[in-house]
Write an enzyme that holds these catalytic residues in place. Structure first.
Site, mmCIF file in Angstrom:
data_model
loop_
_atom_site.group_PDB
_atom_site.id
_atom_site.type_symbol
_atom_site.label_atom_id
_atom_site.label_comp_id
_atom_site.label_asym_id
_atom_site.label_seq_id
_atom_site.Cartn_x
_atom_site.Cartn_y
_atom_site.Cartn_z
ATOM 1 C CD GLU A 47 -2.482 1.435 2.653
ATOM 2 O OE1 GLU A 47 -2.891 2.576 2.954
ATOM 3 O OE2 GLU A 47 -2.621 0.444 3.395
ATOM 4 N NE ARG A 51 -0.872 8.475 4.800
ATOM 5 C CZ ARG A 51 -0.697 7.834 5.952
ATOM 6 N NH1 ARG A 51 0.342 8.132 6.708
ATOM 7 N NH2 ARG A 51 -1.549 6.910 6.345
ATOM 8 C CB THR A 75 -4.106 8.315 1.461
ATOM 9 O OG1 THR A 75 -3.113 7.685 2.273
ATOM 10 C CG2 THR A 75 -4.619 9.529 2.234
ATOM 11 C CE LYS A 135 -6.631 2.456 6.751
ATOM 12 N NZ LYS A 135 -5.894 3.319 5.821
#
Length: 214
Positions: A47, A51, A75, A135
């Site tokens: 992952e 960001r 994200t 998640k």
């Protein structure tokens, strides 16, 4: 276990290894050696969080140069994030929260998504849109182990990947829960090791993570 990245499901992503690394990259040059180190240690589902400005380029580099890895985008907060991630080569997505717009965009793109949830209402919203693998984020701040245990009753059909505050010292406790398939964590990709190019350390941390019992 053989995984076809083009026919991947969210459950495939969760079950491949006990830990999904949460990766923050500031330099595209680090992407490929990092991915190779993680794969060598037994971690393939990667992952890469959106960001940093370099994130999409990092996903593209991993998808192009490390075929044994499965590059994912973390994200994801909008439909445009999802679209850009797929164009970069991401094979799965992870979001910090959930909206129907993000869920629909990922479904339309054929991008398996692990939506972020922190409350019962958010779980119900994600389930209404067909998402059963979620998640739990931020896991420790949102209730940790007691919350996941409480959810086993009303949400017994949901599988979670707790992320946020998970580390080598507490990961096994989370993995022992029947409704947890894997955990997300950044401890196997420490910032200092990435900056120093200490790929051997990262490979060892990944190898140790694969030994966590589930």
């Amino acid at each position: 276990m053989a995984v076809n990245p083009d026919k991947l499901t969210a459950l495939d992503v969760m079950r491949d290894a006990p830990v999904i690394p949460v990766i923050v990259l500031h330099d595209v040059a680090h992407a490929v050696p990092l991915a190779r180190a993680l794969v060598a240690g037994g971690i393939r589902m990667l992952e890469v969080t959106l960001r940093t400005p370099q994130a999409l380029q990092c996903i593209e580099a991993i998808a192009r140069d490390v075929p044994e890895a499965v590059a994912g985008a973390g994200t994801i907060r909008s439909a445009s994030d999802a679209q850009a991630s797929v164009l970069a080569g991401a094979k799965f997505g992870v979001s910090p929260g959930y909206t129907s717009a993000v869920g629909k965009a990922c479904r339309d793109l054929g991008l398996p998504l692990l939506p972020g949830v922190a409350t019962g209402s958010e779980i119900m919203m994600a389930q209404e849109d067909g998402y059963q693998q979620l998640k739990f984020f931020p896991a420790m701040q949102a209730g940790g182990l007691p919350m996941l245990k409480a959810w086993q009753g009303p949400f017994g059909d949901v599988t979670f990947c707790p992320t946020g505050g998970i580390h080598a010292g507490n990961a096994a406790e989370f993995l022992a829960l029947s409704n947890v398939a894997c955990v997300g964590g950044s401890w196997i990709v420490p910032t200092d090791a990435i900056q120093q190019g200490d790929w051997a350390r990262i490979e060892q941390l990944a190898r140790e993570a694969t030994q966590l019992a589930r």
